[in-house]
Write a protein that holds these residues in place. Structure first.
Motif, PDB file in Angstrom:
ATOM      1  N   PHE A  17       0.718  -1.146   0.157  1.00 17.32           N
ATOM      2  CA  PHE A  17       0.028  -0.037  -0.064  1.00 17.32           C
ATOM      3  C   PHE A  17       1.012   1.384  -0.135  1.00 17.32           C
ATOM      4  O   PHE A  17       0.803   2.140  -0.769  1.00 17.32           O
ATOM      5  N   SER A  18       1.663   1.526   0.706  1.00 22.71           N
ATOM      6  CA  SER A  18       2.707   2.357   0.966  1.00 22.71           C
ATOM      7  C   SER A  18       3.364   2.546  -0.599  1.00 22.71           C
ATOM      8  O   SER A  18       3.841   3.838  -0.783  1.00 22.71           O
ATOM      9  N   LEU A  19       3.818   1.525  -1.050  1.00 25.58           N
ATOM     10  CA  LEU A  19       4.510   1.586  -2.467  1.00 25.58           C
ATOM     11  C   LEU A  19       3.450   2.155  -3.494  1.00 25.58           C
ATOM     12  O   LEU A  19       3.870   2.926  -4.248  1.00 25.58           O
ATOM     13  N   LEU A  20       2.311   1.653  -3.343  1.00 25.53           N
ATOM     14  CA  LEU A  20       1.418   2.317  -4.275  1.00 25.53           C
ATOM     15  C   LEU A  20       0.949   3.693  -4.196  1.00 25.53           C
ATOM     16  O   LEU A  20       0.963   4.545  -4.874  1.00 25.53           O
ATOM     17  N   LEU A  21       1.133   4.095  -2.917  1.00 25.59           N
ATOM     18  CA  LEU A  21       0.962   5.601  -2.606  1.00 25.59           C
ATOM     19  C   LEU A  21       2.303   6.367  -3.179  1.00 25.59           C
ATOM     20  O   LEU A  21       1.895   7.468  -3.794  1.00 25.59           O
ATOM     21  N   ALA A  22       3.347   5.935  -3.118  1.00 25.01           N
ATOM     22  CA  ALA A  22       4.544   6.611  -3.715  1.00 25.01           C
ATOM     23  C   ALA A  22       4.415   6.479  -5.358  1.00 25.01           C
ATOM     24  O   ALA A  22       4.698   7.436  -5.747  1.00 25.01           O
ATOM     25  N   VAL A  23       3.920   5.576  -5.866  1.00 24.11           N
ATOM     26  CA  VAL A  23       4.010   5.507  -7.130  1.00 24.11           C
ATOM     27  C   VAL A  23       2.824   6.462  -7.711  1.00 24.11           C
ATOM     28  O   VAL A  23       2.809   7.297  -8.489  1.00 24.11           O
ATOM     29  N   PHE A  24       1.671   6.505  -6.878  1.00 21.97           N
ATOM     30  CA  PHE A  24       0.586   7.403  -6.984  1.00 21.97           C
ATOM     31  C   PHE A  24       0.803   8.965  -7.185  1.00 21.97           C
ATOM     32  O   PHE A  24       0.528   9.677  -7.911  1.00 21.97           O
ATOM     33  N   SER A  25       1.967   9.122  -5.975  1.00 23.96           N
ATOM     34  CA  SER A  25       2.324  10.490  -5.873  1.00 23.96           C
ATOM     35  C   SER A  25       3.138  10.914  -7.088  1.00 23.96           C
ATOM     36  O   SER A  25       3.087  12.184  -7.459  1.00 23.96           O
ATOM     37  N   VAL A  26       3.938   9.941  -7.469  1.00 27.63           N
ATOM     38  CA  VAL A  26       4.873  10.309  -8.745  1.00 27.63           C
ATOM     39  C   VAL A  26       3.988  10.558  -9.809  1.00 27.63           C
ATOM     40  O   VAL A  26       4.388  11.572 -10.434  1.00 27.63           O
ATOM     41  N   THR A  27       3.055   9.860 -10.106  1.00 32.11           N
ATOM     42  CA  THR A  27       2.243  10.053 -11.201  1.00 32.11           C
ATOM     43  C   THR A  27       1.302  11.514 -11.076  1.00 32.11           C
ATOM     44  O   THR A  27       1.376  12.173 -11.821  1.00 32.11           O
ATOM     45  N   ALA A  28       0.891  11.668  -9.635  1.00 35.52           N
ATOM     46  CA  ALA A  28       0.446  12.984  -9.676  1.00 35.52           C
ATOM     47  C   ALA A  28       1.146  14.201  -9.831  1.00 35.52           C
ATOM     48  O   ALA A  28       0.971  15.166 -10.314  1.00 35.52           O
ATOM     49  N   PHE A  29       2.614  14.087  -9.584  1.00 40.62           N
ATOM     50  CA  PHE A  29       3.413  15.047  -9.630  1.00 40.62           C
ATOM     51  C   PHE A  29       3.604  15.310 -11.099  1.00 40.62           C
ATOM     52  O   PHE A  29       3.647  16.557 -11.808  1.00 40.62           O
ATOM     53  N   TRP A  30       3.937  14.349 -11.993  1.00 37.06           N
ATOM     54  CA  TRP A  30       4.129  14.219 -13.218  1.00 37.06           C
ATOM     55  C   TRP A  30       2.880  14.859 -14.084  1.00 37.06           C
ATOM     56  O   TRP A  30       3.092  15.711 -14.898  1.00 37.06           O
ATOM     57  N   GLN A  31       1.761  14.563 -13.597  1.00 37.84           N
ATOM     58  CA  GLN A  31       0.487  15.136 -14.097  1.00 37.84           C
ATOM     59  C   GLN A  31       0.433  16.694 -13.882  1.00 37.84           C
ATOM     60  O   GLN A  31      -0.283  17.397 -14.858  1.00 37.84           O
ATOM     61  N   SER A  32       0.867  17.209 -12.425  1.00 37.34           N
ATOM     62  CA  SER A  32       0.651  18.515 -12.164  1.00 37.34           C
ATOM     63  C   SER A  32       1.780  19.076 -13.047  1.00 37.34           C
ATOM     64  O   SER A  32       1.654  20.227 -13.445  1.00 37.34           O
ATOM     65  N   TYR A  33       2.935  18.404 -13.116  1.00 35.33           N
ATOM     66  CA  TYR A  33       3.935  19.204 -14.200  1.00 35.33           C
ATOM     67  C   TYR A  33       3.111  19.417 -15.399  1.00 35.33           C
ATOM     68  O   TYR A  33       3.480  20.501 -16.004  1.00 35.33           O
ATOM     69  N   ALA A  34       2.728  18.583 -15.961  1.00 35.73           N
ATOM     70  CA  ALA A  34       2.130  18.765 -17.217  1.00 35.73           C
ATOM     71  C   ALA A  34       0.970  19.675 -17.481  1.00 35.73           C
ATOM     72  O   ALA A  34       0.904  19.971 -18.683  1.00 35.73           O
ATOM     73  N   ILE A  35       0.366  20.459 -16.430  1.00 37.48           N
ATOM     74  CA  ILE A  35      -0.408  21.179 -16.412  1.00 37.48           C
ATOM     75  C   ILE A  35       0.209  22.565 -17.211  1.00 37.48           C
ATOM     76  O   ILE A  35      -0.314  23.227 -18.080  1.00 37.48           O
ATOM     77  N   SER A  36       1.289  23.200 -16.489  1.00 31.58           N
ATOM     78  CA  SER A  36       1.957  24.510 -17.167  1.00 31.58           C
ATOM     79  C   SER A  36       3.439  24.189 -16.975  1.00 31.58           C
ATOM     80  O   SER A  36       4.071  25.252 -16.944  1.00 31.58           O
ATOM     81  N   GLY A  37       3.849  23.276 -16.549  1.00 35.18           N
ATOM     82  CA  GLY A  37       5.311  23.029 -16.372  1.00 35.18           C
ATOM     83  C   GLY A  37       5.927  23.866 -15.405  1.00 35.18           C
ATOM     84  O   GLY A  37       5.356  24.433 -14.297  1.00 35.18           O
ATOM     85  N   PHE A  38       7.134  24.631 -15.569  1.00 33.43           N
ATOM     86  CA  PHE A  38       7.826  25.582 -14.812  1.00 33.43           C
ATOM     87  C   PHE A  38       7.560  26.936 -15.324  1.00 33.43           C
ATOM     88  O   PHE A  38       8.579  27.842 -15.386  1.00 33.43           O
ATOM     89  N   SER A  39       6.590  27.025 -16.262  1.00 29.17           N
ATOM     90  CA  SER A  39       6.565  28.405 -17.113  1.00 29.17           C
ATOM     91  C   SER A  39       6.443  29.691 -15.969  1.00 29.17           C
ATOM     92  O   SER A  39       6.635  30.893 -16.645  1.00 29.17           O
ATOM     93  N   GLY A  40       5.904  29.729 -14.939  1.00 21.65           N
ATOM     94  CA  GLY A  40       5.697  30.732 -14.054  1.00 21.65           C
ATOM     95  C   GLY A  40       5.324  30.485 -12.831  1.00 21.65           C
ATOM     96  O   GLY A  40       4.663  29.132 -12.728  1.00 21.65           O
ATOM     97  N   LEU A  41       5.404  31.184 -11.890  1.00 22.37           N
ATOM     98  CA  LEU A  41       5.329  31.121 -10.409  1.00 22.37           C
ATOM     99  C   LEU A  41       3.964  30.977  -9.936  1.00 22.37           C
ATOM    100  O   LEU A  41       3.292  30.609  -8.875  1.00 22.37           O
ATOM    101  N   SER A  42       2.946  31.651 -10.967  1.00 20.16           N
ATOM    102  CA  SER A  42       1.722  31.766 -10.474  1.00 20.16           C
ATOM    103  C   SER A  42       0.779  31.221 -11.515  1.00 20.16           C
ATOM    104  O   SER A  42      -0.484  31.472 -11.858  1.00 20.16           O
TER     105      SER A  42
END
Lengths: 164, 500
Positions: A17-42
Motif C-alpha cells: 500500500f505504501s509503495l502504491l502511494l509513492a507510485v501514485f504520488s509520482v504520477t500525480a506530480f508528473w500530471q501536475s507538471y504537465a499542466i503548465s510546467g515551470f513556465s511561471g510561479l503563478s
C-alpha cells in the motif's frame, strides 16, 4: 483520540500500500507538471505541483517507516485477505457496485430494494423472509422521509421510467 | 433589536423548530452508535439539504452537530464504547459508574453539564466572532494561504498516527480539490479531456465517500461484536451535584471553547485536556479517578460541548474549519452560495445571529431529549450493525445522487469510500483529506494572488511573509508546527524547560 500509537509490526499489505502511494504520488506530480510546467510561479500548475510534491515526500517517509518496521510472520497474502480484504468486504463492495450501476437503469426503489434485501440477508443471516420484511419497512421509511417530506429527487431509472 | 430578530428566527418558525429538534435527536442517536460519526451524519445530511433554504439546512446541521457531540457519551457510559472520540475520557469514569448501578445519574449529570458547556461556547461565539471578524478583514492573501496550511497540518498532525500520514492526507485532499477547470485561467487540471471532470469533483461525493462509505466498510469488521445491556435508574441529577461541579464546569467550558476555536483542534482534544485538568486540580475526590469519579465525568463532557461554539468561531470568521465536522459544514455553506470568512458577518450578519440562536435552541432540545427516552435509546443502540451499514450505504448513494442527479458522482463516492477504507485501515485520517478538498482551491487562489502581488519574484514573495505583522505571526506559528514534527523539537523543549 489525539495520537493513537502506530502498531510496532507491519500490517498485512502495508508495504504494498505504501509503495502504491509513492507510485501514485509520482504520477500525480508528473500530471501536475504537465499542466503548465515551470513556465511561471503563478501558473495553474504550481499549486498542484506543491501538493503532489508534499504527497511524494510524505509517501517516501511513510514507506521508510513501514520498511523499518519488522514484518510479522503471518503478514502474507492469506493474512491480508483475512484481515484487510475479508470475503465479507469483497461481497459488500460487489453489492454496492451492482447497486450504483443499476440505480440509473432501474431507479431508486428497485435497485435499493435489491441491494437492501441482499445485504440484510447476507450480513444479518436471519433468512430471506426477515430480510424481505425489513427491506420493505426501511425502504418505505426512506421513501416517505426523503421523497415525501424532504422532497428529494430520487433516481427514476431509464429502463422502467414512469413505473415507480 | 435587529440582532434579537435574527436570533429568534428558528425559535418562531415551526418548521425550523422542528428541523432543529429532529437534527438534535438524530445527532444524539447517530453520535451514540459506535462507528457512526457526527461527521458521517452531517456529510450525508448536507446532500439532502442542497435544495433547501440555507436557514433550514443550517438548523438541521447545527442540531446534528450539538446532539452528536453529546450522543457519544451515552454509549461511553452504558457500554464503555465511546460513540465518538470526544467521549473517550467520559468512558473512563462513566462506565465504572454504570457498573455501580449509577448509569442514569451519570447520563443525567453529563446531559445538564453538556448543555452548560454548550451555552458557554455559544456566548463566546457571540462575543468574540464579531471581534475576530473585524480583525480578520486586515488579512492578506498570504495570511489566508498560511491559515489554510496551518488548519490542514494541525488536523493532520493531531489526529493521525504520524505527521507524514497527516501531511499526505491533507495534500491528497488539496489535489482532489484542484480537479477541474482553473477558475483564473479556465485551463484544465487533471481533467484528462473528460467533460465530467472539467466540472470538478463535488465536495459532497468526497465527504460521503470518505466519511460515510469508508466508515460503513470499516464497520464490517465489527459485525460480530456482542451487544452489552445496562440497567437505567434515576436520570435527573441532584441539584447539589450541579452546584458542586459548577466551578469545574466553568473552567472546563473555558478550555473547551478555546481549544474548539483553534483551527485543527476539536472536541476530542478539548475533552482530554479538560479531563487532565480536572484530575490535576481536584483534591480529595469522593471516588478516585478511573473508578467512576464525577469530576472526571463532568469536565470532558462540558469541554467537548463548549468546543462546538468555539469551533464555529474560526469557521465563520476566517473561513477555516476547526475540525472535520466544521469542514463539512463549511462545504454546506459554500454549496448554499455563502463564503465563510470575515465578510460573512458584514454581508450576511443575519446568518451569523441565526446560527447563534439556533445553537442555543439545539442545546435546549439537547436538555429535553437528553433527560428523556433513555429506555428507547438503549433499544435503538442495540440495533444490529448489519442493518445500519446497509441503510448508511443506501442513504450515501441517494445523498450523492441528489446533489446534481448525476450518476457519475455516485461512482466517485464509491471510489472514495473504498480508498478511504484502505487509508483508515493503514492508519491515515480522512479528516485532513476533506479539509484539503475544501481549503485547496482557496489556498491555490490566495497563493497565486500573493505571488502576482509580489510580481512573480520569489524573494519579494517570501519577504512579505515576514515583513507584515499578521503574516509574521502566522509564519512563526506555521514554522513552529513544522519544527515540532522534527527530531530537533524535543531537545529544544527540554533545554527551554531546564532554562526556566
Amino acid at each position: 483520540m489525539s495520537e493513537p500509537s502506530p502498531p510496532s509490526a507491519r500490517r498485512p499489505g502495508e508495504l504494498l500500500f505504501s509503495l502504491l502511494l509513492a507510485v501514485f504520488s509520482v504520477t500525480a506530480f508528473w500530471q501536475s507538471y504537465a499542466i503548465s510546467g515551470f513556465s511561471g510561479l503563478s501558473e495553474p500548475g504550481v499549486f498542484p505541483m506543491l501538493a503532489s510534491a508534499t504527497m511524494l515526500i510524505s509517501s517516501l517517509v511513510i514507506l521508510r517507516d513501514v520498511v523499518s518496521k519488522p514484518a510479522t510472520a503471518d503478514a502474507g497474502f492469506a493474512q491480508f485477505r483475512r484481515d484487510i480484504v475479508p470475503a465479507r468486504l469483497i461481497v459488500v463492495v460487489g453489492f454496492i457496485l451492482a447497486y450504483v450501476i443499476t440505480m440509473p437503469l432501474l431507479g431508486f426503489l428497485v435497485s435499493s430494494a435489491g441491494f437492501l434485501f441482499l445485504s440484510f440477508w447476507y450480513l444479518w443471516r436471519k433468512g430471506p423472509l426477515v430480510a424481505a420484511i425489513l427491506t420493505v419497512v426501511s425502504l418505505g421509511a426512506i421513501h416517505v422521509v426523503f421523497r415525501q417530506v424532504f422532497q428529494v429527487v430520487l433516481p427514476q431509472g431509464s429502463l422502467i421510467q414512469g413505473m415507480f | 433589536m435587529e440582532v434579537l430578530g435574527h436570533l429568534a428566527i428558528s425559535w418562531l418558525d415551526p418548521w425550523l423548530l422542528f428541523l432543529t429538534a429532529a437534527g438534535t435527536l438524530a445527532g444524539i442517536y447517530v453520535g451514540a452508535i459506535p462507528g457512526l460519526s457526527v461527521t458521517m451524519a452531517t456529510s450525508i445530511l448536507i446532500s439532502f439539504t442542497f435544495k433547501w433554504q440555507v436557514n433550514e439546512a443550517l438548523a438541521l446541521i447545527a442540531g446534528v452537530f450539538v446532539g452528536g457531540v453529546y450522543g457519544g457519551s451515552r454509549t461511553a457510559i452504558l457500554l464503555n464504547i465511546p460513540g465518538a472520540p470526544s467521549a473517550i475520557a467520559t468512558a473512563l469514569e462513566g462506565y465504572p459508574m454504570a457498573k455501580r448501578g449509577e448509569a442514569g445519574e451519570a447520563i443525567g449529570l453529563t446531559t445538564v453539564m453538556s448543555v452548560f458547556g454548550g451555552f458557554v461556547g455559544i456566548v463566546a461565539l457571540a462575543m468574540f466572532a464579531p471581534l475576530i471578524s473585524s480583525f480578520a478583514i486586515m488579512f492578506n492573501s498570504r495570511d489566508y494561504l498560511l491559515l489554510g496550511m496551518i488548519g490542514i497540518l494541525l488536523v493532520g498532525t493531531l489526529s493521525g498516527e504520524s505527521f507524514a500520514k497527516g501531511a499526505f492526507a491533507g495534500a491528497l485532499g488539496v489535489l482532489i480539490g484542484m480537479v477541474g477547470l482553473d477558475p483564473m485561467t479556465a485551463e484544465g487540471r487533471f481533467t484528462f479531456g473528460s467533460i465530467t471532470l472539467m466540472g470538478g469533483i463535488p465536495y459532497v461525493a468526497a465527504m460521503i465517500g470518505f466519511f460515510g462509505v469508508a466508515e460503513a466498510l470499516s464497520q464490517l469488521n465489527n459485525l460480530d461484536l456482542p451487544v452489552i445491556k445496562q440497567k437505567i435508574d434515576r436520570i435527573i441529577p441532584k441539584l447539589a451535584d450541579v452546584k458542586r461541579y459548577f466551578r469545574l464546569a466553568l473552567r472546563a467550558s473555558g478550555i473547551g471553547t478555546i481549544i474548539g476555536a483553534l483551527p485543527g483542534t476539536g472536541g476530542d482534544i478539548a475533552a482530554l485536556l479538560a479531563y487532565d485538568d480536572a484530575r490535576r486540580t481536584t483534591r480529595n475526590p469522593e471516588v478516585p479517578f478511573g473508578k467512576g469519579c464525577k469530576e472526571g465525568l463532568v469536565a470532558p463532557e462540558v469541554a467537548n460541548n463548549a468546543a462546538v461554539g468555539g469551533s464555529f468561531v474560526p469557521m465563520l470568521t476566517l473561513g477555516i474549519p476547526g475540525d472535520a465536522v466544521t469542514a463539512v459544514i463549511i462545504g454546506a455553506l459554500f454549496i448554499h452560495g455563502l463564503k465563510p470568512g470575515p465578510l460573512l458577518l458584514v454581508e450576511t450578519p443575519h446568518l451569523f445571529w441565526f446560527t447563534v440562536g439556533n445553537l442555543v435552541l439545539a442545546n435546549i432540545f439537547l436538555l429535553i431529549f437528553g433527560l428523556t427516552g433513555i429506555k428507547i435509546f438503549t433499544k435503538i443502540v442495540e440495533c444490529p450493525k448489519a442493518i445500519l451499514i446497509s441503510l448508511i450505504i443506501v442513504l450515501s448513494a441517494v445523498g450523492t445522487y441528489a446533489i446534481q442527479n448525476n450518476p457519475s458522482h455516485v461512482y466517485w463516492m464509491l471510489g472514495f469510500g473504498v480508498a478511504g477504507y484502505f487509508l483508515k485501515t493503514y492508519g491515515f485520517q480522512v479528516g485532513p483529506i476533506i479539509l484539503g478538498v475544501i481549503l485547496g482551491p482557496m489556498m491555490d487562489s490566495n497563493y497565486r494572488r500573493a505571488m502576482i502581488g509580489a510580481r512573480g519574484d520569489v524573494g519579494t514573495f517570501l519577504w512579505d511573509f515576514v515583513s507584515h505583522p499578521i503574516s509574521l505571526v502566522l509564519s512563526i506559528a506555521f514554522a513552529l508546527m513544522l519544527l515540532s514534527q522534527t527530531p530537533v523539537w524535543r531537545p529544544i523543549v527540554a533545554r527551554l524547560r531546564r532554562g526556566s
